[in-house]
Write a protein that holds these residues in place. Structure first.
Motif, mmCIF file in Angstrom:
data_model
loop_
_atom_site.group_PDB
_atom_site.id
_atom_site.type_symbol
_atom_site.label_atom_id
_atom_site.label_comp_id
_atom_site.label_asym_id
_atom_site.label_seq_id
_atom_site.Cartn_x
_atom_site.Cartn_y
_atom_site.Cartn_z
ATOM 1 N N GLU A 142 -12.224 90.068 54.469
ATOM 2 C CA GLU A 142 -12.264 88.704 53.943
ATOM 3 C C GLU A 142 -11.489 88.648 52.646
ATOM 4 N N VAL A 143 -10.676 87.620 52.472
ATOM 5 C CA VAL A 143 -10.217 87.279 51.121
ATOM 6 C C VAL A 143 -10.384 85.775 50.999
ATOM 7 N N GLN A 144 -11.201 85.369 50.048
ATOM 8 C CA GLN A 144 -11.572 83.953 49.931
ATOM 9 C C GLN A 144 -11.448 83.530 48.473
ATOM 10 N N VAL A 145 -10.761 82.403 48.265
ATOM 11 C CA VAL A 145 -10.591 81.867 46.911
ATOM 12 C C VAL A 145 -11.160 80.453 46.897
ATOM 13 N N GLU A 146 -11.897 80.105 45.842
ATOM 14 C CA GLU A 146 -12.404 78.728 45.694
ATOM 15 C C GLU A 146 -11.202 77.777 45.647
ATOM 16 N N GLY A 149 -9.209 77.347 42.534
ATOM 17 C CA GLY A 149 -8.589 78.537 41.929
ATOM 18 C C GLY A 149 -7.322 78.962 42.661
ATOM 19 N N ARG A 150 -6.918 78.157 43.635
ATOM 20 C CA ARG A 150 -5.799 78.581 44.503
ATOM 21 C C ARG A 150 -4.421 78.322 43.894
ATOM 22 N N ARG A 151 -3.428 78.961 44.461
ATOM 23 C CA ARG A 151 -2.012 78.842 44.106
ATOM 24 C C ARG A 151 -1.758 79.197 42.642
ATOM 25 N N ARG A 152 -2.524 80.149 42.145
ATOM 26 C CA ARG A 152 -2.279 80.643 40.783
ATOM 27 C C ARG A 152 -2.112 82.160 40.779
ATOM 28 N N GLY A 153 -1.880 82.706 41.963
ATOM 29 C CA GLY A 153 -1.617 84.147 42.037
ATOM 30 C C GLY A 153 -2.859 85.023 42.152
ATOM 31 N N LEU A 154 -4.038 84.382 42.215
ATOM 32 C CA LEU A 154 -5.269 85.182 42.242
ATOM 33 C C LEU A 154 -5.436 85.954 43.564
ATOM 34 N N GLY A 155 -5.184 85.255 44.682
ATOM 35 C CA GLY A 155 -5.286 85.915 45.988
ATOM 36 C C GLY A 155 -4.348 87.119 46.046
ATOM 37 N N GLN A 156 -3.161 86.927 45.538
ATOM 38 C CA GLN A 156 -2.174 88.015 45.539
ATOM 39 C C GLN A 156 -2.679 89.194 44.696
ATOM 40 N N ARG A 157 -3.299 88.894 43.534
ATOM 41 C CA ARG A 157 -3.826 89.962 42.697
ATOM 42 C C ARG A 157 -4.955 90.706 43.429
ATOM 43 N N HIS A 181 -4.070 80.265 63.777
ATOM 44 C CA HIS A 181 -4.021 78.829 63.480
ATOM 45 C C HIS A 181 -4.477 78.539 62.039
ATOM 46 N N ASN A 182 -4.254 79.495 61.161
ATOM 47 C CA ASN A 182 -4.531 79.313 59.727
ATOM 48 C C ASN A 182 -3.195 79.503 58.994
ATOM 49 N N PRO A 183 -2.328 78.457 59.040
ATOM 50 C CA PRO A 183 -0.961 78.642 58.543
ATOM 51 C C PRO A 183 -0.874 78.995 57.059
ATOM 52 N N SER A 184 -1.838 78.490 56.232
ATOM 53 C CA SER A 184 -1.723 78.817 54.803
ATOM 54 C C SER A 184 -2.009 80.305 54.573
ATOM 55 N N ALA A 185 -2.996 80.851 55.326
ATOM 56 C CA ALA A 185 -3.282 82.283 55.190
ATOM 57 C C ALA A 185 -2.095 83.099 55.699
ATOM 58 N N SER A 186 -1.513 82.643 56.796
ATOM 59 C CA SER A 186 -0.372 83.353 57.357
ATOM 60 C C SER A 186 0.777 83.397 56.340
ATOM 61 N N ALA A 187 1.050 82.228 55.700
ATOM 62 C CA ALA A 187 2.125 82.177 54.688
ATOM 63 C C ALA A 187 1.767 83.075 53.510
ATOM 64 N N PHE A 188 0.494 83.050 53.127
ATOM 65 C CA PHE A 188 0.039 83.866 51.996
ATOM 66 C C PHE A 188 0.238 85.361 52.280
ATOM 67 N N PHE A 189 -0.273 85.839 53.430
ATOM 68 C CA PHE A 189 -0.181 87.275 53.713
ATOM 69 C C PHE A 189 1.283 87.714 53.818
ATOM 70 N N ARG A 190 2.106 86.878 54.433
ATOM 71 C CA ARG A 190 3.516 87.246 54.568
ATOM 72 C C ARG A 190 4.184 87.279 53.186
ATOM 73 N N ALA A 191 3.832 86.296 52.336
ATOM 74 C CA ALA A 191 4.410 86.278 50.973
ATOM 75 C C ALA A 191 3.998 87.533 50.199
ATOM 76 N N CYS A 192 2.829 88.096 50.564
ATOM 77 C CA CYS A 192 2.341 89.310 49.876
ATOM 78 C C CYS A 192 2.843 90.588 50.547
HETATM 79 C C1 LIG Z 1 -5.235 82.121 51.578
HETATM 80 C C2 LIG Z 1 -5.776 82.248 50.152
HETATM 81 C C3 LIG Z 1 -6.633 83.498 50.057
HETATM 82 C C4 LIG Z 1 -4.590 82.376 49.185
HETATM 83 O O1 LIG Z 1 -5.084 82.582 47.879
HETATM 84 P P1 LIG Z 1 -4.313 82.013 46.580
HETATM 85 O O2 LIG Z 1 -4.958 82.576 45.380
HETATM 86 O O3 LIG Z 1 -4.212 80.544 46.668
HETATM 87 O O4 LIG Z 1 -2.852 82.632 46.803
HETATM 88 P P2 LIG Z 1 -1.745 82.976 45.701
HETATM 89 O O5 LIG Z 1 -1.748 81.937 44.638
HETATM 90 O O6 LIG Z 1 -1.916 84.382 45.263
HETATM 91 O O7 LIG Z 1 -0.429 82.852 46.581
HETATM 92 C C5 LIG Z 1 0.595 83.822 46.625
HETATM 93 C C6 LIG Z 1 1.715 83.290 47.483
HETATM 94 O O8 LIG Z 1 1.254 83.139 48.851
HETATM 95 C C7 LIG Z 1 1.845 81.957 49.435
HETATM 96 N N1 LIG Z 1 0.804 80.952 49.682
HETATM 97 C C8 LIG Z 1 -0.470 80.938 49.213
HETATM 98 N N2 LIG Z 1 -1.139 79.860 49.684
HETATM 99 C C9 LIG Z 1 -0.273 79.171 50.449
HETATM 100 C C10 LIG Z 1 -0.367 77.959 51.189
HETATM 101 N N3 LIG Z 1 -1.491 77.232 51.239
HETATM 102 N N4 LIG Z 1 0.729 77.521 51.849
HETATM 103 C C11 LIG Z 1 1.894 78.232 51.826
HETATM 104 N N5 LIG Z 1 2.045 79.394 51.121
HETATM 105 C C12 LIG Z 1 0.981 79.853 50.457
HETATM 106 C C13 LIG Z 1 2.835 81.426 48.386
HETATM 107 O O9 LIG Z 1 4.076 82.043 48.602
HETATM 108 C C14 LIG Z 1 2.201 81.909 47.098
HETATM 109 O O10 LIG Z 1 3.137 82.011 46.030
HETATM 110 P P3 LIG Z 1 3.515 80.659 45.198
HETATM 111 O O11 LIG Z 1 2.236 79.936 44.865
HETATM 112 O O12 LIG Z 1 4.225 81.218 43.996
HETATM 113 O O13 LIG Z 1 4.398 79.850 46.100
HETATM 114 C C15 LIG Z 1 -6.588 80.970 49.737
HETATM 115 O O14 LIG Z 1 -5.794 79.843 50.000
HETATM 116 C C16 LIG Z 1 -7.905 80.832 50.472
HETATM 117 O O15 LIG Z 1 -8.926 81.371 50.034
HETATM 118 N N6 LIG Z 1 -7.893 80.090 51.610
HETATM 119 C C17 LIG Z 1 -9.090 79.847 52.394
HETATM 120 C C18 LIG Z 1 -9.634 81.101 53.017
HETATM 121 C C19 LIG Z 1 -8.632 81.856 53.867
HETATM 122 O O16 LIG Z 1 -7.912 81.297 54.662
HETATM 123 N N7 LIG Z 1 -8.621 83.187 53.658
HETATM 124 C C20 LIG Z 1 -7.703 84.080 54.358
HETATM 125 C C21 LIG Z 1 -8.239 84.541 55.648
HETATM 126 S S1 LIG Z 1 -9.626 85.642 55.473
#
Ligand SMILES: CC(C)(COP(=O)(O)OP(=O)(O)OC[C@H]1O[C@@H](n2cnc3c(N)ncnc32)[C@H](O)[C@@H]1OP(=O)(O)O)[C@@H](O)C(=O)NCCC(=O)NCCS
Length: 229
Positions: A142-146, A149-157, A181-192
């Motif tokens: 699990e990686v879950q951000v409130e 708190g999102r889009r500030r680099g916390l998930g990446q950290r 079917h969770n495109p934001s997570a998919s974009a996040f993991f790929r960006a990381c």
């Molecule tokens: C997915 C999740 C963990 C990302 O955490 P976050 O702290 O917002 O991510 P970051 O700020 O570290 O993002 C790093 C990079 O990932 C990509 N990214 C993150 N969220 C994104 C989104 N919603 N859409 C597109 N790209 C995204 C971006 O490239 C981002 O860099 P940028 O903000 O400079 O463009 C968070 O949105 C979340 O908790 N979502 C709900 C739960 C979930 O889906 N968890 C994952 C499955 S277990």
């Protein structure tokens, strides 16, 4: 009766050696997992990453086994997971089963990385050191951000901490299961830097999830990690 030819004797020798090597590889992997799970203070392996500052946030992180985690923190993590994931689970073959999720999140082998800003809990990861397909891996359950708190680099950290831990404990990679079917997570993991893992099911086997991973430096041929003791 007859006699085996040299070629066939060599072939069986090679097979035996390959089998021994494979058994050795698995035994080494299991030792790494056991050692990692015996560690008492994972923070010492990644201390420099546990404070995260950017222009509008200062976040402290701590790591604990689920068995040591404060009940309020565990309840918050379970509620956040439900808030973020319930709908996504309901719209795929898995369905949402709260009891099963709680069971998974409270399994004795679970570790938690928790991020908070002052007293506000902001993000967490549930992860485990485990053997998966014969390899020692750090599995990110699990990686879950409130939401605020999102889009500030916390998930990446959070992922960077997991990657550092995986390297320090000789895990081959950080591996995770992601819903397709969770495109934001998919974009996040790929960006990381995560990509499709060899163990991911084919489209014919499953369409609603995929396995992603990022190799540790060790398995990419980098320097030897410290030995977990
Ligand atoms: C997915 C999740 C963990 C990302 O955490 P976050 O702290 O917002 O991510 P970051 O700020 O570290 O993002 C790093 C990079 O990932 C990509 N990214 C993150 N969220 C994104 C989104 N919603 N859409 C597109 N790209 C995204 C971006 O490239 C981002 O860099 P940028 O903000 O400079 O463009 C968070 O949105 C979340 O908790 N979502 C709900 C739960 C979930 O889906 N968890 C994952 C499955 S277990």
């Amino acid at each position: 009766m007859g006699k085996k030819s040299n070629a066939s004797t060599n072939k069986s020798k090679e097979k035996r050696q390959a089998r021994k090597l494979e058994q050795r590889r698995i035994a080494d992997g299991m030792n790494s997992v056991t050692s990692a799970n015996k560690l008492t203070d994972l923070a010492t392996l990644c201390r420099e990453l546990l404070v995260y500052r950017n222009k509008d946030m200062e976040v402290d992180m701590f790591i604990q086994r689920v068995t040591e985690l404060d009940k309020n923190v565990l309840d918050w993590a379970i509620n956040l997971t439900e808030k973020n994931m319930k709908e996504l689970y309901e719209t795929c073959a898995w369905g949402w089963n709260p009891d099963r999720k709680v069971e998974e999140m409270t399994d004795d082998s679970a570790w938690y990385l928790v991020a908070k800003q002052k007293d506000k809990l902001l993000a967490f990861s549930h992860f485990r050191f485990d053997m998966d397909f014969g390899e020692p891996v750090l599995y990110c359950y699990e990686v879950q951000v409130e939401a605020d708190g999102r889009r500030r680099g916390l998930g990446q950290r959070v992922l960077s901490v997991l990657e550092k831990l995986a390297h320090a404990t000789r895990m081959r990679c950080v591996r995770l299961t992601a819903l397709t079917h969770n495109p934001s997570a998919s974009a996040f993991f790929r960006a990381c830097g995560y990509s499709l893992d060899d163990t991911s099911p084919s489209i014919e086997e499953a369409t609603h999830y995929e396995i992603l991973s990022k190799a540790t430096m060790e398995s990419e041929g980098g320097t030897d990690p410290p030995i977990a003791s």
